[in-house]
Design an enzyme around this catalytic site. Structure first.
Site, short mmCIF file in Angstrom:
data_model
loop_
_atom_site.label_atom_id
_atom_site.label_comp_id
_atom_site.label_asym_id
_atom_site.label_seq_id
_atom_site.Cartn_x
_atom_site.Cartn_y
_atom_site.Cartn_z
N ASN A 70 9.23 4.59 3.50
CA ASN A 70 9.18 4.21 4.95
C ASN A 70 10.38 3.61 5.28
O ASN A 70 11.04 3.22 4.61
CB ASN A 70 7.96 3.11 4.78
CG ASN A 70 6.49 3.42 4.48
OD1 ASN A 70 5.88 3.73 5.41
ND2 ASN A 70 6.45 3.65 3.33
N CYS A 107 4.38 9.66 -0.22
CA CYS A 107 2.68 9.79 -0.27
C CYS A 107 2.51 10.72 -1.56
O CYS A 107 3.01 11.83 -1.54
CB CYS A 107 2.55 10.74 1.00
SG CYS A 107 0.73 11.46 0.85
N HIS A 125 4.50 4.78 12.74
CA HIS A 125 4.51 4.68 11.17
C HIS A 125 5.86 5.83 10.80
O HIS A 125 5.45 6.96 10.89
CB HIS A 125 3.37 4.86 10.56
CG HIS A 125 3.30 4.98 8.86
ND1 HIS A 125 2.95 3.93 8.20
CD2 HIS A 125 3.80 5.94 8.12
CE1 HIS A 125 3.03 4.28 6.94
NE2 HIS A 125 3.58 5.33 6.70
N ARG A 171 0.81 -1.18 -0.14
CA ARG A 171 0.14 0.01 0.02
C ARG A 171 0.95 1.49 0.08
O ARG A 171 1.11 1.79 -1.03
CB ARG A 171 -1.01 0.01 1.29
CG ARG A 171 -2.10 0.75 1.05
CD ARG A 171 -1.89 2.38 1.49
NE ARG A 171 -1.35 2.61 2.87
CZ ARG A 171 -0.65 3.76 3.32
NH1 ARG A 171 -0.69 4.70 2.55
NH2 ARG A 171 -0.32 3.62 4.55
N ASP A 172 1.48 1.46 1.12
CA ASP A 172 2.28 2.76 1.32
C ASP A 172 3.34 2.67 0.35
O ASP A 172 3.90 3.64 -0.50
CB ASP A 172 2.86 2.86 2.78
CG ASP A 172 3.08 4.55 3.04
OD1 ASP A 172 3.41 5.15 1.95
OD2 ASP A 172 2.99 4.91 4.05
N HIS A 211 8.83 7.45 8.36
CA HIS A 211 9.42 7.53 7.02
C HIS A 211 10.82 7.66 7.22
O HIS A 211 11.02 8.73 8.18
CB HIS A 211 8.59 8.45 6.02
CG HIS A 211 7.52 7.99 5.64
ND1 HIS A 211 7.30 7.60 4.45
CD2 HIS A 211 6.34 7.51 6.23
CE1 HIS A 211 6.25 7.17 3.85
NE2 HIS A 211 5.41 6.97 4.94
MG MG Z 1 3.20 6.56 5.02
#
Ligand code: MG
Length: 309
Positions: A256, A247, A214, A16-17, A216
């Site tokens: 990430n 993003c 979370h 996903r990310d 990055h």
């Molecule tokens: Mg993210």
């Protein structure tokens, strides 16, 4: 070295990310390979897709097809990201007709108005209320639900985000009984001192809710932040295979923290993750081949370390 604290759970967000900002399109099959290889390496919780408009995030256009192709009997938790009710109903629909679909929905509340508007067309407060509405619906549809507070450590448009704002959001979101509240450093501006203080404050505000983080690695602080969050009581950490990510709605956002960097760091600190580092590194080789460039994580480039020589 050893640690008495329980090892953190690791959520693989690569599908996903990791991919949402990636120019090279991954086919449904390639995404499924990424997910199943990660499970074979020992990861048991994964963000598998985001239910966003395909015009906004083309890489997520096949969300339903990815989910339909997931192993049905895996002992894992499949998470679908939902930014609004429309996304939520798509997540529920993946379970129609007795299919497994997603097991959990991940909601996103955003700590600043400008980023909330650009990311999901809501004010910050609307993003809190919508997330709460969704988290209250989820159990009735057989889904667990969790919420991430994005831009917890800084906004790409407004700059510093007040810790008081994040704490207030966490308190409000906790009323909807999330599986956990995640603090996300969407643009990689957090540093360990900030992480330690914010985690402590949120823990104090919502002591009954597990915390997740979370990070990055945009400015090189991601792994240090992950360790700091873990030491401060965070029990779940997000990471992305190869350190992919970014993003589409946050300028200059990059990857990430790499799953293999996180696993390496934890294992070398005596924290047993149950995840096979060699398998992760092998995954980054084919991902790198697919992308036509090296993956950004450190361990995917340097390799692991054989302590016995
Ligand atoms: Mg993210």
């Amino acid at each position: 070295m050893s640690h008495t604290q329980s090892p953190p759970d690791i959520v693989e967000v690569g599908a996903r990310d990791g991919l949402q900002n990636e120019k090279v399109l991954f086919s449904t099959e390639a995404k499924l390979r990424l997910i199943t290889d990660a499970m074979a390496a020992g990861i048991t919780r994964l963000e598998v897709a985001s239910f966003v408009h395909p015009g906004r995030v083309p890489q997520m256009a096949d969300a339903e097809a990815v989910i339909a192709g997931l192993p049905q009997d895996a002992d894992a938790t499949y998470i679908g990201l939902v930014l609004n009710k429309r996304g939520y109903f798509r997540a529920v629909e993946t379970r129609a007709g007795g299919k497994r679909g997603v097991d959990e929905v991940g909601c996103v509340a955003i700590a600043s108005d400008t980023f909330a508007e650009k990311n999901q067309g809501q004010t910050s407060e609307e993003s809190v209320q919508i997330s709460k509405d969704i988290m209250r619906l989820a159990p009735k549809d057989g889904l667990s639900a969790q919420v991430t507070i994005s831009a917890s450590f800084g906004c790409p448009f407004e700059g510093d985000v007040a810790m008081d704002r994040v704490v207030d959001m966490a308190k409000s979101l906790a009323e909807a009984d999330p599986r956990e509240v995640a603090l996300a450093d969407t643009i990689g501006v957090g540093a360990p001192g900030h992480v330690a203080e914010l985690v402590a404050r949120v823990r104090e505000a919502v002591p009954h809710i597990p915390l997740r983080a979370h990070f990055h690695n945009t400015r090189g602080t991601g792994i240090a932040n992950a360790w700091t969050a873990y030491m401060a009581g965070v029990t779940v950490l997000d990471a992305s295979i190869g350190g992919l990510g970014g993003c589409p709605f946050a300028p200059k956002a990059t990857g990430n923290i790499g799953t293999e960097d996180l696993v390496f760091m934890l294992e070398r600190s005596g924290v047993k993750t149950g995840i096979n580092l060699d398998k992760l590194i092998a995954m980054t080789a084919w991902i790198s081949e697919h992308l036509g460039r090296p993956t950004p994580s450190a361990v995917s480039q340097a390799g692991g370390f054989d302590a016995a020589g």
